[in-house]
Write a protein that holds these residues in place. Structure first.
Motif, PDB file in Angstrom:
ATOM      1  N   THR A 231       0.868  -1.188   0.000  1.00  0.00           N
ATOM      2  CA  THR A 231       0.000   0.000   0.000  1.00  0.00           C
ATOM      3  C   THR A 231       0.892   1.220   0.000  1.00  0.00           C
ATOM      4  O   THR A 231       2.122   1.130   0.171  1.00  0.00           O
ATOM      5  CB  THR A 231      -0.919   0.033   1.241  1.00  0.00           C
ATOM      6  OG1 THR A 231      -0.102   0.140   2.418  1.00  0.00           O
ATOM      7  CG2 THR A 231      -1.786  -1.218   1.331  1.00  0.00           C
ATOM      8  N   ARG A 232       0.273   2.346  -0.198  1.00  0.00           N
ATOM      9  CA  ARG A 232       1.062   3.581  -0.246  1.00  0.00           C
ATOM     10  C   ARG A 232       1.840   3.781   1.042  1.00  0.00           C
ATOM     11  O   ARG A 232       3.055   4.021   1.035  1.00  0.00           O
ATOM     12  CB  ARG A 232       0.152   4.779  -0.532  1.00  0.00           C
ATOM     13  CG  ARG A 232       0.852   6.115  -0.637  1.00  0.00           C
ATOM     14  CD  ARG A 232      -0.141   7.210  -0.999  1.00  0.00           C
ATOM     15  NE  ARG A 232       0.523   8.489  -1.182  1.00  0.00           N
ATOM     16  CZ  ARG A 232       0.836   9.325  -0.192  1.00  0.00           C
ATOM     17  NH1 ARG A 232       0.563   8.996   1.057  1.00  0.00           N
ATOM     18  NH2 ARG A 232       1.440  10.484  -0.454  1.00  0.00           N
ATOM     19  N   ASN A 233       1.117   3.708   2.186  1.00  0.00           N
ATOM     20  CA  ASN A 233       1.783   3.914   3.475  1.00  0.00           C
ATOM     21  C   ASN A 233       2.794   2.811   3.746  1.00  0.00           C
ATOM     22  O   ASN A 233       3.889   3.042   4.283  1.00  0.00           O
ATOM     23  CB  ASN A 233       0.761   3.964   4.598  1.00  0.00           C
ATOM     24  CG  ASN A 233      -0.071   5.229   4.558  1.00  0.00           C
ATOM     25  OD1 ASN A 233       0.352   6.229   3.974  1.00  0.00           O
ATOM     26  ND2 ASN A 233      -1.257   5.201   5.169  1.00  0.00           N
ATOM     27  N   GLY A 234       2.439   1.553   3.361  1.00  0.00           N
ATOM     28  CA  GLY A 234       3.380   0.451   3.599  1.00  0.00           C
ATOM     29  C   GLY A 234       4.646   0.602   2.791  1.00  0.00           C
ATOM     30  O   GLY A 234       5.756   0.320   3.274  1.00  0.00           O
ATOM     31  N   ALA A 235       4.504   1.040   1.537  1.00  0.00           N
ATOM     32  CA  ALA A 235       5.683   1.235   0.687  1.00  0.00           C
ATOM     33  C   ALA A 235       6.575   2.340   1.220  1.00  0.00           C
ATOM     34  O   ALA A 235       7.811   2.239   1.204  1.00  0.00           O
ATOM     35  CB  ALA A 235       5.231   1.539  -0.741  1.00  0.00           C
ATOM     36  N   LEU A 236       5.975   3.409   1.711  1.00  0.00           N
ATOM     37  CA  LEU A 236       6.746   4.516   2.277  1.00  0.00           C
ATOM     38  C   LEU A 236       7.508   4.072   3.520  1.00  0.00           C
ATOM     39  O   LEU A 236       8.671   4.424   3.711  1.00  0.00           O
ATOM     40  CB  LEU A 236       5.833   5.694   2.609  1.00  0.00           C
ATOM     41  CG  LEU A 236       5.267   6.479   1.415  1.00  0.00           C
ATOM     42  CD1 LEU A 236       4.245   7.493   1.892  1.00  0.00           C
ATOM     43  CD2 LEU A 236       6.394   7.179   0.660  1.00  0.00           C
TER      44      LEU A 236
ATOM     45  N   THR B  95      11.725   4.061   3.982  1.00  0.00           N
ATOM     46  CA  THR B  95      12.132   5.227   4.788  1.00  0.00           C
ATOM     47  C   THR B  95      12.685   4.750   6.118  1.00  0.00           C
ATOM     48  O   THR B  95      12.090   3.894   6.795  1.00  0.00           O
ATOM     49  CB  THR B  95      10.954   6.175   5.017  1.00  0.00           C
ATOM     50  OG1 THR B  95      10.398   6.541   3.758  1.00  0.00           O
ATOM     51  CG2 THR B  95      11.394   7.426   5.769  1.00  0.00           C
ATOM     52  N   ASP B  96      13.790   5.317   6.520  1.00  0.00           N
ATOM     53  CA  ASP B  96      14.356   5.031   7.844  1.00  0.00           C
ATOM     54  C   ASP B  96      13.991   6.154   8.803  1.00  0.00           C
ATOM     55  O   ASP B  96      14.003   7.331   8.427  1.00  0.00           O
ATOM     56  CB  ASP B  96      15.879   4.918   7.759  1.00  0.00           C
ATOM     57  CG  ASP B  96      16.316   3.664   7.008  1.00  0.00           C
ATOM     58  OD1 ASP B  96      15.466   2.737   6.896  1.00  0.00           O
ATOM     59  OD2 ASP B  96      17.468   3.641   6.558  1.00  0.00           O
ATOM     60  N   ILE B  97      13.696   5.782  10.048  1.00  0.00           N
ATOM     61  CA  ILE B  97      13.442   6.798  11.087  1.00  0.00           C
ATOM     62  C   ILE B  97      14.728   7.545  11.374  1.00  0.00           C
ATOM     63  O   ILE B  97      14.762   8.776  11.480  1.00  0.00           O
ATOM     64  CB  ILE B  97      12.902   6.136  12.352  1.00  0.00           C
ATOM     65  CG1 ILE B  97      11.575   5.448  12.041  1.00  0.00           C
ATOM     66  CG2 ILE B  97      12.749   7.133  13.485  1.00  0.00           C
ATOM     67  CD1 ILE B  97      11.058   4.632  13.195  1.00  0.00           C
TER      68      ILE B  97
END
Length: 486
Positions: free
Chosen positions: A124-129, A133-135
């Motif tokens: 999903t969009r949020n899952g892919a991001l 992305t690293d914190i």
């Protein structure tokens, strides 16, 4: 602390909001015309020809009523009467309503905390991001992702048109009105107990009169029986005298029943189950009401609790109209929040990264449903007009009550004097008729009629004395006395 730029931004935002309110006022400023009814407080300057401003209503009820038994009864009633205690709770309800109305125009502030987590799908969009992305360098998003929050929030409806403040002021006036309502209950309670007490004394005296008449009639019956044996009268005379004795004995039980009912009425007012009422009835016939000073009519506006109650209700209804009118105008609401939020509790203390805040304002005004607001506005005005008429009616009723009781006091005094002379004449006529009957110079019918008239006249005398005492009580109540506890 907020930076200078943030303060300027907030100030600019508020100024813009106020400007928007000003621009929309013209749109919502059209309100229906109202019927106007001005209140009239016109009262006659004097009661008859009296000019003395001394007013018996200013006397404490303990000074006005001097019978210690009556004072003890009133004391008990003021502590235990259920109606009075119900009214005291009405005062508490009105006080709490003031508190509630005050809270409506103050900002609402609360604290909140929350915790949770969620797992989103990888494709999903949020899952892919989250996957890309690293914190922090070398540290990926945790899965599932937590969410921890601690903060404060506030909301405030800016009372631009004083809608909420007028509602609070109306509630406060109704609270004061409930206090005067309680005072009016006290005034009426004292008067009702005093009237019932004097009624009880009158019944005791009437019972004593009946018992005395029974003894007199029994003696007359024995004389008639003796005369029948001597052939001076017939059996008809004996039966007529027997019937009179039986009728008077029946009246005795009727009065005894009235005494029980009156005692129980007083016990009910005292909030207790039936028990004997302490009283001294022997001196009832010699009671002389003290002189009453009525003052001037304008003093009723301050002395009568029901007039003050009606006036406060009128003031509250006027504020209700103003509050209802404000519903036509747009309202300004401000919402703000500040807190800390992070996906891990250990990050909550890391600021400014975990810091969040918000400030928002909104303007809302009626557009479609103005008829409902108009109806509420017109109803508030109609209730205000009702309150005006009720206030004027209360003043008129108070004045007429005083006038009636002042006239009653004078007329009853004259009536009592004449009835005393009547009782004296009939008492003497009973003695004369008995003497004439024994010497065969009067028939038994003359004796019966004379005894009946004498009994009725003594009853009337006691009744008039009771009415005199009632007038003495009622003028005190009509003037507005009895509620002050000084």
């Amino acid at each position: 602390m907020m930076t200078l730029n943030r303060r300027q931004m907030i100030t600019k935002y508020i100024n813009r909001s106020l400007a928007m309110v000003s621009m929309t006022v013209a749109i919502y400023s059209c309100t229906p015309e109202l019927q106007v009814k001005e209140v009239s407080k016109n009262l006659p300057d004097l009661y008859k020809d009296e000019t003395d401003t001394t007013n018996s209503a200013q006397m404490n009820w303990r000074e006005y009523f001097t019978d210690p038994n009556l004072v003890a009864l009133i004391d008990t009633a003021l502590m235990n009467n259920q109606e009075l205690n119900i009214t005291l709770q009405e005062i508490e309800i009105s006080r709490n309503e003031v508190m509630a109305r005050k809270g409506e125009y103050l900002p609402s502030v609360g604290l909140g905390a929350g915790a949770g987590f969620d797992k989103v799908g990888r494709y999903t969009r949020n899952g892919a991001l989250e996957a890309t992305t690293d914190i922090e360098p070398g540290k990926e998003f945790p899965e599932p992702l937590g969410d921890y929050m601690l903060g404060a929030y506030a909301s405030w409806e800016v009372d631009i048109w004083k809608k909420l403040r007028n509602a609070k002021a109306a509630a406060y006036n109704r609270y004061l009105s409930s206090v005067d309502g309680k005072n009016f209950v006290v005034t009426n309670l004292i008067a009702e107990i005093a009237n019932s007490y004097y009624e009880l004394l009158a019944l005791d005296n009437q019972l004593a009169i009946v018992q005395q008449n029974i003894d007199i009639q029994k003696d007359a019956l024995e004389v008639v029986k003796y005369q029948k044996q001597s052939a001076r009268v017939t059996e008809l005379a004996v039966k007529r005298f027997e019937a009179q004795v039986l009728s008077t004995r029946s009246l005795q039980y009727e009065i005894q029943q009235l005494i029980i009912e009156t005692e129980n009425k007083i016990n009910f007012l005292l909030g207790r189950y039936p028990q004997p009422i302490q009283r001294s009835s022997e001196d009832f016939g010699t009671l002389v009401p003290a002189l009453v000073s009525s003052g001037i009519p304008s003093q009723l506006l301050q002395n009568r609790p029901d007039i003050r109650q009606a006036e406060l209700e009128l003031m509250a209804s006027k504020l209700d109209v103003k509050s209802a009118k404000a519903n036509f105008y747009p309202s300004l609401g401000i919402n703000a929040g500040i807190g800390l939020q992070a996906f891990n509790p250990t990050y909550l203390v890391k600021t400014p990264e975990s810091l969040l805040y918000s400030l928002a304002g909104d303007i809302a005004g009626p557009l479609i449903n103005r008829k409902a607001i108009t109806a509420t506005y017109l109803n508030a005005n109609a209730k205000q007009i009702q309150a005006v008429y009720n206030y004027e009616r209360t003043i008129l009723n108070a004045y007429l009550e005083v006038q009636n009781q002042l006239a009653s006091i004078g007329n009853l005094a004259n009536s009592y004097e004449l009835k005393e002379q009547q009782v004296q004449a009939l008492t003497e006529s009973v003695d004369i008729s008995n003497t004439l009957f024994k010497s065969a110079r009067a028939d038994y019918m003359e004796i019966l009629l004379t005894q009946r008239d004498a009994l009725e006249s003594r009853f009337d005398l006691v009744e008039t004395k009771m009415l005199q005492m009632h007038a003495y009580v009622n003028i005190y109540r009509a003037l507005g006395g009895g509620w002050e506890s000084k």
